[in-house]
Design an enzyme around this catalytic site. Structure first.
Site, PDB file in Angstrom:
ATOM      1  N   HIS A 149       0.833  -1.202   0.000  1.00 29.87           N
ATOM      2  CA  HIS A 149       0.000   0.000   0.000  1.00 29.87           C
ATOM      3  C   HIS A 149       0.866   1.251   0.000  1.00 29.87           C
ATOM      4  CE1 HIS A 149       0.876   0.821   4.234  1.00 29.87           C
ATOM      5  NE2 HIS A 149       0.666  -0.460   4.484  1.00 29.87           N
ATOM      6  N   GLU A 167      -2.288  -6.551   8.578  1.00 29.99           N
ATOM      7  CA  GLU A 167      -1.009  -6.533   9.293  1.00 29.99           C
ATOM      8  C   GLU A 167      -1.167  -7.208  10.652  1.00 29.99           C
ATOM      9  OE1 GLU A 167       2.086  -6.756   9.854  1.00 29.99           O
ATOM     10  OE2 GLU A 167       2.752  -4.834   9.066  1.00 29.99           O
TER      11      GLU A 167
END
Length: 160
Positions: free
Chosen positions: A8, A86
Site C-alpha cells: 500500500h 497486518e
C-alpha cells in the site's frame, strides 16, 4: 498461477514512524499518489495478461491502493480478506517504530504482543491464506469460485 504482491501507499502513521499494525491509518496525499503511480504501472505491466482478481486487506490503506489498481485495470473484481491484514501489535500500536524496546520485542516470535498477536499466530494466518490461494480454494460471497490464473494481493506491509 501468477501472484503479484503490491504494498500500500504511505499511511499517516508510516509518515510519523508510528507502529500501525492493525490500526486503520489512512493514506497520506503522498500515499494516494503512490497508489495511483503503482496502479498505472500494474495496468501497463499486465495489459497482455490481465489480473483476474485483486485481494486486499480490509484496512483502508490497502483497500484504497487496491481500488486504485482496480480502476486502472478496468474494474477487475476486488475482494478483501482479513487474513492479510497486518499483525496486531496490540498495546505497541502507536509507538515509535524506531523504539529499541519495540524492535527487540517484535523479534520474539512466539510471544504475543500485549493485547495483540504473536508473530507465529500472524504467520499461521498468512499461510492459511496462501494455501487457499495456491490451492484455488478461494470462496467469498462476492465472487463465485472460478480457478483463476493471475491474482494481485495488497496486504499490509509485505507480510506475505
Amino acid at each position: 498461477m501468477k501472484l503479484y504482491i503490491v504494498r500500500h501507499g504511505q499511511s499517516e502513521w508510516n509518515a510519523l514512524h508510528k507502529v500501525c499494525g492493525s490500526t486503520d491509518s489512512p493514506l497520506t496525499e503522498k500515499g494516494r499518489a503512490q497508489a495511483a503511480e503503482t496502479a498505472a504501472l500494474v495496468a501497463e505491466m499486465t495489459k497482455d495478461e490481465p489480473i483476474d482478481l485483486i485481494i486486499a486487506s480490509p484496512l483502508s490503506r490497502a483497500l484504497e491502493t487496491g481500488k486504485a489498481i482496480q480502476a486502472a485495470c478496468g474494474g477487475v473484481p476486488l475482494i478483501t480478506d482479513d487474513r492479510i491484514r497486518e499483525i496486531n501489535f496490540g498495546d505497541n500500536e502507536g509507538r515509535d517504530t524506531r523504539d529499541p524496546d519495540f524492535q527487540a520485542e517484535k523479534r520474539i516470535f512466539p510471544r504475543r504482543h500485549p493485547n495483540g498477536e504473536s508473530m507465529l499466530g500472524f504467520t499461521h494466518r498468512i499461510y492459511g491464506f496462501l494455501e487457499d490461494i495456491l490451492g484455488c480454494r478461494f470462496y467469498t460471497a462476492m465472487v463465485e469460485y472460478i480457478p483463476r490464473r493471475t491474482h494481485l494481493i495488497v496486504p499490509e506491509d509485505m507480510n506475505i
